[in-house]
Design a protein around this motif. Sequence first.
Motif, short mmCIF file in Angstrom:
data_model
loop_
_atom_site.label_atom_id
_atom_site.label_comp_id
_atom_site.label_asym_id
_atom_site.label_seq_id
_atom_site.Cartn_x
_atom_site.Cartn_y
_atom_site.Cartn_z
N ILE A 217 0.83 -1.20 0.00
CA ILE A 217 0.00 0.00 0.00
C ILE A 217 0.87 1.26 0.00
N CYS A 218 1.91 1.25 0.84
CA CYS A 218 2.79 2.43 0.93
C CYS A 218 3.49 2.70 -0.39
N PHE A 219 4.07 1.66 -0.99
CA PHE A 219 4.76 1.86 -2.27
C PHE A 219 3.77 2.27 -3.36
N GLY A 220 2.57 1.72 -3.30
CA GLY A 220 1.54 2.14 -4.26
C GLY A 220 1.18 3.60 -4.10
N LEU A 221 1.03 4.05 -2.84
CA LEU A 221 0.72 5.45 -2.58
C LEU A 221 1.84 6.37 -3.03
N ILE A 222 3.08 5.96 -2.76
CA ILE A 222 4.23 6.78 -3.16
C ILE A 222 4.28 6.91 -4.68
N GLY A 223 4.04 5.78 -5.39
CA GLY A 223 4.01 5.84 -6.85
C GLY A 223 2.89 6.72 -7.36
N LEU A 224 1.71 6.60 -6.73
CA LEU A 224 0.57 7.42 -7.15
C LEU A 224 0.85 8.90 -6.91
N LEU A 225 1.41 9.22 -5.74
CA LEU A 225 1.72 10.62 -5.43
C LEU A 225 2.75 11.19 -6.40
N PHE A 226 3.74 10.37 -6.74
CA PHE A 226 4.77 10.83 -7.67
C PHE A 226 4.16 11.11 -9.04
N GLY A 227 3.30 10.18 -9.49
CA GLY A 227 2.64 10.38 -10.77
C GLY A 227 1.74 11.61 -10.78
N LEU A 228 0.98 11.81 -9.68
CA LEU A 228 0.12 12.97 -9.59
C LEU A 228 0.91 14.28 -9.54
N SER A 229 2.07 14.24 -8.84
CA SER A 229 2.89 15.46 -8.77
C SER A 229 3.42 15.84 -10.14
N ILE A 230 3.81 14.83 -10.94
CA ILE A 230 4.29 15.12 -12.30
C ILE A 230 3.15 15.65 -13.16
N PHE A 231 1.99 14.98 -13.07
CA PHE A 231 0.82 15.42 -13.85
C PHE A 231 0.43 16.83 -13.47
N TRP A 232 0.42 17.11 -12.18
CA TRP A 232 0.03 18.44 -11.70
C TRP A 232 1.02 19.50 -12.17
N SER A 233 2.32 19.14 -12.13
CA SER A 233 3.35 20.08 -12.56
C SER A 233 3.26 20.37 -14.05
N LEU A 234 2.98 19.33 -14.84
CA LEU A 234 2.85 19.53 -16.28
C LEU A 234 1.68 20.45 -16.60
N GLY A 235 0.64 20.34 -15.79
CA GLY A 235 -0.54 21.18 -16.01
C GLY A 235 -0.31 22.62 -15.59
N LYS A 236 0.79 22.89 -14.88
CA LYS A 236 1.06 24.24 -14.41
C LYS A 236 2.42 24.73 -14.90
N SER A 237 2.75 24.41 -16.14
CA SER A 237 4.07 24.79 -16.65
C SER A 237 3.95 25.90 -17.70
N ASP A 238 4.93 26.77 -17.70
CA ASP A 238 5.12 27.80 -18.73
C ASP A 238 3.87 28.67 -18.92
N ARG A 239 3.43 29.29 -17.84
CA ARG A 239 2.30 30.20 -17.92
C ARG A 239 2.79 31.65 -17.86
N GLN A 240 2.21 32.46 -18.71
CA GLN A 240 2.63 33.87 -18.76
C GLN A 240 1.96 34.67 -17.64
N PHE A 241 2.72 35.52 -16.96
CA PHE A 241 2.12 36.38 -15.94
C PHE A 241 2.31 37.87 -16.24
N ILE A 242 3.19 38.20 -17.20
CA ILE A 242 3.34 39.61 -17.57
C ILE A 242 3.91 39.70 -18.99
N GLN A 243 3.47 40.70 -19.73
CA GLN A 243 4.07 41.06 -21.02
C GLN A 243 3.84 42.56 -21.23
#
Length: 437
Positions: A248-274
């Motif tokens: 269960i622990c290794f499964g949770l760690i793998g799931l969290l790692f996958g979610l962190s990557i997915f979440w990071s990809l969804g929040k990459s390279d966003r413009q805040f000023i031009q």
Amino acid sequence: MENFDSCLTVTEQGNAFRCTRCNRTSKLYIREKLQTFACPNCGEIHDRLHFAKYLKIPNNHASYLKYFKIGTVGTFEGIKYTVIGQVHKHVQYRYADKWDEIVLLSETGEISFLNCSYGNYTWIKEDHLIPAQEMLSNIEKTFRYDGQDYEFLQHYHCVSKYCIGEFPYDPIDVKHIQCSDYIAPPYVISIEKNEKSGRTDTFKGRHMTRKQVSAMFNDFRIESQEHEGIGMAQPVLGGINVRVFNRICFGLIGLLFGLSIFWSLGKSDRQFIQENLTVPGSVSPSPDFVSKSFYIDSNSTGNYLRFSTTTSLSNEWVETVLTLVNEATGEEREFGIVAEHYSGVDGGYSWSEGSNMGEACLSSVPGGKYHLKAKFYSSTSSDRILILEGRYSSTETWNFFVIAIPLLVVLIVINLLKNRYELMRKGEIDNLFDSQS
């Protein structure tokens, strides 16, 4: 000449046996199944098939009748059980590995065995459905039986030191019986293989706490009984199945790692000023430019900011000095961006270096409300337009580590404790703080 049956009699209390040594008559509970009887008064042992076989064996039994005297009655889950016999055993050549085997007779006529080793109890009953031959042939394998995964614990031969009461088997001549134990705490399977006759008896049982046994026999002394180590099938760490816990622990760690990557990809390279800004043609600093407020992801402390400037340059340079201001805390972070571009002809060959674009980055920027201040220094002789752009990415890796690291620590601690408990179960150490010999 006296024989076993000649000592049997019937009294007002029912079937009884008269001892040939002390002439005391004792109540019998299992006359039809009885094979061996050890007199509760003098300890003389009578074998039903070979009457004189054990008459001369010394049988000092007084030291272990503290809690379970013959005839003691207990109740468990609404069924009454009567103590009809006790035998004290130890592993052959290992005198310290010892236990008392208490023979119980239920009101339904079922015989079971309550074993006590250093205050740790195991209650076992015969089970004919256990795949004994399959389990004995491959002790490295985990066997699933009745919904539980059993692992091999030990092989051993035992020796009986003294006994008292009634037995539906021979409790004395046991050195030729190989015993094998398998555990799936709190459950245990015991297999006894007679190396003379080839007969195999199988038993299934479970760990019993002193509190349970004390309540069963209504004897408070049992609960306060001294004990050492842990029981053969005693569940440890609150009964946690460590193997399942690991998965269960290794499964949770793998799931969290996958979610962190997915979440990071969804929040990459966003413009805040031009902004399109005018750089005056002078090496003196221009007046400060102050941007409108903007927001950086407030759910992350690990934002990565990338700033770039673009302008037309010909053998010129422009330096942009930026200050990022956190409007909540007032904290300022100052940095510079230099863009320079030079070209010419040397020895008939054209050359160029630099770029019209400059870039700078900031890391570990916490989320919040910000604005930018800017100053420009340049070598240009005329005003020109400079494009200032800011983009950012939010990494959620910190969230992964905040959860994963404590989870890994717990995982390591649980497995270390489990290993220590198993060493105690096998008798290799006496407590959690001992070193393995």
